[in-house]
Design a protein around this motif. Sequence first.
Motif, short mmCIF file in Angstrom:
data_model
loop_
_atom_site.label_atom_id
_atom_site.label_comp_id
_atom_site.label_asym_id
_atom_site.label_seq_id
_atom_site.Cartn_x
_atom_site.Cartn_y
_atom_site.Cartn_z
N MET A 122 0.84 -1.16 0.00
CA MET A 122 0.00 0.00 0.00
C MET A 122 0.90 1.24 0.00
O MET A 122 1.85 1.29 0.74
CB MET A 122 -0.88 -0.04 1.26
N ARG A 123 0.56 2.17 -0.87
CA ARG A 123 1.30 3.43 -0.88
C ARG A 123 0.35 4.56 -1.26
O ARG A 123 -0.64 4.34 -1.97
CB ARG A 123 2.51 3.37 -1.81
N LEU A 124 0.66 5.76 -0.78
CA LEU A 124 -0.12 6.95 -1.12
C LEU A 124 0.55 7.65 -2.28
O LEU A 124 1.76 7.87 -2.27
CB LEU A 124 -0.20 7.89 0.08
N VAL A 125 -0.23 8.00 -3.29
CA VAL A 125 0.31 8.64 -4.48
C VAL A 125 -0.42 9.96 -4.69
O VAL A 125 -1.63 9.98 -4.91
CB VAL A 125 0.15 7.74 -5.73
N GLN A 126 0.34 11.06 -4.61
CA GLN A 126 -0.25 12.37 -4.88
C GLN A 126 -0.09 12.67 -6.36
O GLN A 126 0.92 12.30 -6.98
CB GLN A 126 0.44 13.45 -4.05
N HIS A 127 -1.07 13.30 -6.94
CA HIS A 127 -1.05 13.67 -8.36
C HIS A 127 -0.99 12.47 -9.28
O HIS A 127 -0.21 12.43 -10.24
CB HIS A 127 0.11 14.64 -8.66
N GLU A 128 -1.81 11.48 -9.00
CA GLU A 128 -1.93 10.31 -9.89
C GLU A 128 -2.48 10.80 -11.22
O GLU A 128 -3.48 11.51 -11.26
CB GLU A 128 -2.88 9.28 -9.26
N HIS A 129 -1.82 10.44 -12.31
CA HIS A 129 -2.22 10.94 -13.63
C HIS A 129 -3.23 10.05 -14.33
O HIS A 129 -3.91 10.49 -15.25
CB HIS A 129 -0.98 11.14 -14.51
N ASP A 130 -3.31 8.78 -13.93
CA ASP A 130 -4.25 7.86 -14.55
C ASP A 130 -5.62 7.97 -13.88
O ASP A 130 -5.74 8.43 -12.74
CB ASP A 130 -3.74 6.42 -14.43
N TRP A 173 -8.87 -4.72 2.11
CA TRP A 173 -9.47 -4.87 3.43
C TRP A 173 -8.74 -6.00 4.17
O TRP A 173 -9.31 -7.02 4.50
CB TRP A 173 -10.97 -5.16 3.33
N ASP A 174 -7.46 -5.78 4.38
CA ASP A 174 -6.57 -6.73 5.01
C ASP A 174 -5.95 -6.05 6.23
O ASP A 174 -5.55 -4.88 6.13
CB ASP A 174 -5.48 -7.12 3.99
N TYR A 204 -2.03 1.76 6.07
CA TYR A 204 -2.79 2.96 5.70
C TYR A 204 -2.91 3.89 6.91
O TYR A 204 -2.64 5.09 6.81
CB TYR A 204 -4.18 2.58 5.18
N SER A 205 -3.29 3.35 8.05
CA SER A 205 -3.45 4.17 9.26
C SER A 205 -2.15 4.87 9.62
O SER A 205 -2.15 6.06 9.98
CB SER A 205 -3.91 3.31 10.43
#
Length: 156
Positions: A1-9, A34-35, A42-43
């Motif tokens: 899991m990773r957070l991506v800012q400015h995803e272009h897709d 949901w694992d 994520y938290s």
Amino acid sequence: MRLVQHEHDALDLRTTPVHLGRGSTAKAVVGFAWDPEVLRAYSAAVAADGADGRMVMIFDGDGPGDHWESHPAGDELVVCLSGSVTVTRDVDGRLDRVRLGPGEATVNPAGVWHAVDMEGPASILSVTAALGTDHRPRTGTRPTERAGAPGPEESP
């Protein structure tokens, strides 16, 4: 899991939620599931947003929900996108039901236990406080009528 800012897709909010954070940031939650491990990651990744963080996601379903949930850190917006859904809230020991059709919404107040039932194929969009969400199996008509322990505290 990773957070991506400015995803272009383009994002499919059914599989890739978006986290809204402090400073009006919006980051795709790539690899969300949901694992328990993913929920903990994520938290941890969004912990700095505290009670200001929100998860935006679409859910599809057909039939009654299998759990009660509560969001102690903030209100939750539920928008019916298609079909028909009933949101049931346990407010001071009284069940409050709101039926939604396409384009209609309701707000689940912070800390109020609620469940969502989809009547036929339906889709909802939720904007949920990401911090401290609690789940309980829906074994009875009220969230206090349950067997087992609550779900993971960190799950959205």
